[in-house]
Write a protein that holds these residues in place. Structure first.
Motif, PDB file in Angstrom:
ATOM      1  N   ILE A 105      -6.688   4.682  -6.647  1.00 24.71           N
ATOM      2  CA  ILE A 105      -7.038   5.513  -8.000  1.00 24.71           C
ATOM      3  C   ILE A 105      -5.862   5.875  -8.603  1.00 24.71           C
ATOM      4  CG2 ILE A 105      -8.126   7.351  -8.656  1.00 24.71           C
ATOM      5  CD1 ILE A 105      -9.702   5.353  -7.792  1.00 24.71           C
ATOM      6  N   LEU A 106      -5.314   5.699  -9.921  1.00 25.28           N
ATOM      7  CA  LEU A 106      -4.250   6.282 -10.544  1.00 25.28           C
ATOM      8  C   LEU A 106      -4.602   7.539 -11.272  1.00 25.28           C
ATOM      9  CD1 LEU A 106      -1.335   6.292 -11.440  1.00 25.28           C
ATOM     10  CD2 LEU A 106      -1.916   4.587 -13.217  1.00 25.28           C
ATOM     11  N   GLN A 107      -4.005   8.723 -10.977  1.00 30.10           N
ATOM     12  CA  GLN A 107      -4.496   9.778 -11.683  1.00 30.10           C
ATOM     13  C   GLN A 107      -3.538  10.187 -12.682  1.00 30.10           C
ATOM     14  OE1 GLN A 107      -7.282  11.726 -10.260  1.00 30.10           O
ATOM     15  NE2 GLN A 107      -7.249  13.053 -12.018  1.00 30.10           N
ATOM     16  N   VAL A 108      -3.839   9.855 -13.871  1.00 27.61           N
ATOM     17  CA  VAL A 108      -3.192  10.196 -15.211  1.00 27.61           C
ATOM     18  C   VAL A 108      -2.930  11.471 -15.371  1.00 27.61           C
ATOM     19  CG1 VAL A 108      -2.808   9.620 -17.702  1.00 27.61           C
ATOM     20  CG2 VAL A 108      -3.829   7.990 -16.012  1.00 27.61           C
ATOM     21  N   ASN A 109      -3.919  12.374 -15.268  1.00 32.35           N
ATOM     22  CA  ASN A 109      -3.847  13.883 -15.807  1.00 32.35           C
ATOM     23  C   ASN A 109      -5.100  14.506 -14.946  1.00 32.35           C
ATOM     24  OD1 ASN A 109      -6.005  13.894 -17.520  1.00 32.35           O
ATOM     25  ND2 ASN A 109      -4.371  12.977 -19.064  1.00 32.35           N
ATOM     26  N   GLN A 135       0.862  -1.196   0.204  1.00 39.48           N
ATOM     27  CA  GLN A 135       0.005   0.034   0.021  1.00 39.48           C
ATOM     28  C   GLN A 135       0.778   1.350   0.001  1.00 39.48           C
ATOM     29  OE1 GLN A 135      -1.966   0.811   3.745  1.00 39.48           O
ATOM     30  NE2 GLN A 135      -3.693   1.522   2.559  1.00 39.48           N
ATOM     31  N   ARG A 136       2.087   1.180   0.961  1.00 43.88           N
ATOM     32  CA  ARG A 136       2.825   2.521   1.012  1.00 43.88           C
ATOM     33  C   ARG A 136       3.448   2.551  -0.157  1.00 43.88           C
ATOM     34  NH1 ARG A 136       5.991   5.119   4.893  1.00 43.88           N
ATOM     35  NH2 ARG A 136       7.095   6.639   3.392  1.00 43.88           N
ATOM     36  N   LEU A 137       4.159   1.393  -1.110  1.00 46.06           N
ATOM     37  CA  LEU A 137       4.774   1.529  -2.219  1.00 46.06           C
ATOM     38  C   LEU A 137       3.913   2.112  -3.452  1.00 46.06           C
ATOM     39  CD1 LEU A 137       6.974   0.589  -3.906  1.00 46.06           C
ATOM     40  CD2 LEU A 137       6.258  -1.578  -4.306  1.00 46.06           C
ATOM     41  N   LEU A 138       2.488   1.636  -3.565  1.00 44.04           N
ATOM     42  CA  LEU A 138       1.750   2.436  -4.405  1.00 44.04           C
ATOM     43  C   LEU A 138       1.535   3.921  -4.201  1.00 44.04           C
ATOM     44  CD1 LEU A 138      -0.608  -0.834  -4.831  1.00 44.04           C
ATOM     45  CD2 LEU A 138       0.909  -0.134  -6.497  1.00 44.04           C
ATOM     46  N   ARG A 139       1.493   4.214  -3.134  1.00 36.31           N
ATOM     47  CA  ARG A 139       1.373   5.750  -2.670  1.00 36.31           C
ATOM     48  C   ARG A 139       2.441   6.403  -3.033  1.00 36.31           C
ATOM     49  NH1 ARG A 139      -1.569   5.065   3.176  1.00 36.31           N
ATOM     50  NH2 ARG A 139      -3.689   4.796   2.686  1.00 36.31           N
ATOM     51  N   GLU A 140       3.503   5.731  -2.757  1.00 31.97           N
ATOM     52  CA  GLU A 140       4.934   6.407  -3.347  1.00 31.97           C
ATOM     53  C   GLU A 140       4.775   6.528  -4.785  1.00 31.97           C
ATOM     54  OE1 GLU A 140       7.092   8.078  -1.469  1.00 31.97           O
ATOM     55  OE2 GLU A 140       6.796   7.371   0.565  1.00 31.97           O
TER      56      GLU A 140
END
Length: 235
Positions: free
Chosen positions: A190-194, A163-168
């Protein structure tokens, strides 16, 4: 005092970083220097007794002394970047580079910082691994210790680490949802592309030796609707 061979790379490091816009990754900087100075493939692959490439290590030593001289900023996320002082340098002669080396080396000797820079005053300095540069260090023992720690974590602990790795890595709203009967899905984010595009990503944590098999990837794809990633620890 003898003249360490890595002093010759002081000016090329500065010039290449300027050419790259003021910053660059270590491997990128070394590649440009090698091409510019016509360093042969044989010279680039020549190894020290410790197993690190001699050329890479000499460039890393140059960077180390330039950092101590305030010409290069301390590495951030593995990136070398010029300081304001470094950007103001138009050209650095070999004699000026040697003066910088002597000054910094003298400071180490006076302060007794033998842990960061050896007290040797000749080219033997360049035969030891440069400090604070993981790209040339023999880090196999550290990797082994890290893997041992990861494998010793409880399942929930490893999921929190993922979880921390993905946040980073830029994911937002990352939550752990791992539970029995979830089809192997351990969390989502959630991955914010733009500013206009974002999408939900599911993730699964794998902690074992060996590769993730095709069947496991297939099972994971069958359990999710949308995009997903597998975070794996192991060899």
């Amino acid at each position: 005092m003898s003249r360490p061979k890595f002093v010759q790379f002081f000016c090329p490091v500065i010039e290449v970083l300027k050419e790259l816009g003021g910053s660059g990754h270590p491997a990128e900087v070394k590649d440009v220097i090698a091409n510019r100075l016509n360093i042969s493939e044989q010279e680039r692959t020549e190894l020290l007794d410790g197993g690190a490439p001699r050329f890479d290590n000499q460039v890393a030593w140059a960077r180390f002394y330039l950092v101590r001289a305030g010409i290069i900023d301390s590495s951030r996320r593995g990136v070398w970047s010029l300081s304001d002082k470094g950007r103001a340098i138009e050209f650095l002669s070999y004699e000026e580079a040697l003066t910088i080396f002597k000054q910094i080396h003298s400071e180490f000797q006076n302060n007794g910082n033998s842990g960061e820079a050896t007290s040797e005053s000749d080219e033997a300095i360049g035969e030891t691994i440069a400090p604070n540069d993981t790209s040339v260090s023999d880090d196999s023992s550290y990797r082994k210790k890290l893997l041992e720690i990861l494998l010793s974590l409880p399942p929930s602990g490893f999921e929190r680490l993922c979880q921390r790795l993905l946040r980073e890595s830029g994911f937002e709203q990352v939550i752990v949802t791992g539970r029995t009967g979830d089809g192997g899905i351990d969390g989502q984010g959630i991955l914010q592309v733009n500013p206009f595009v974002s999408f939900k990503v599911l993730f699964q944590c794998k902690r074992y030796t060996g590769s993730v098999s095709v069947s496991q990837v297939r099972d994971f794809r069958g359990a999710m609707m949308g995009r997903g990633v597998i975070v794996k620890s192991g060899v």
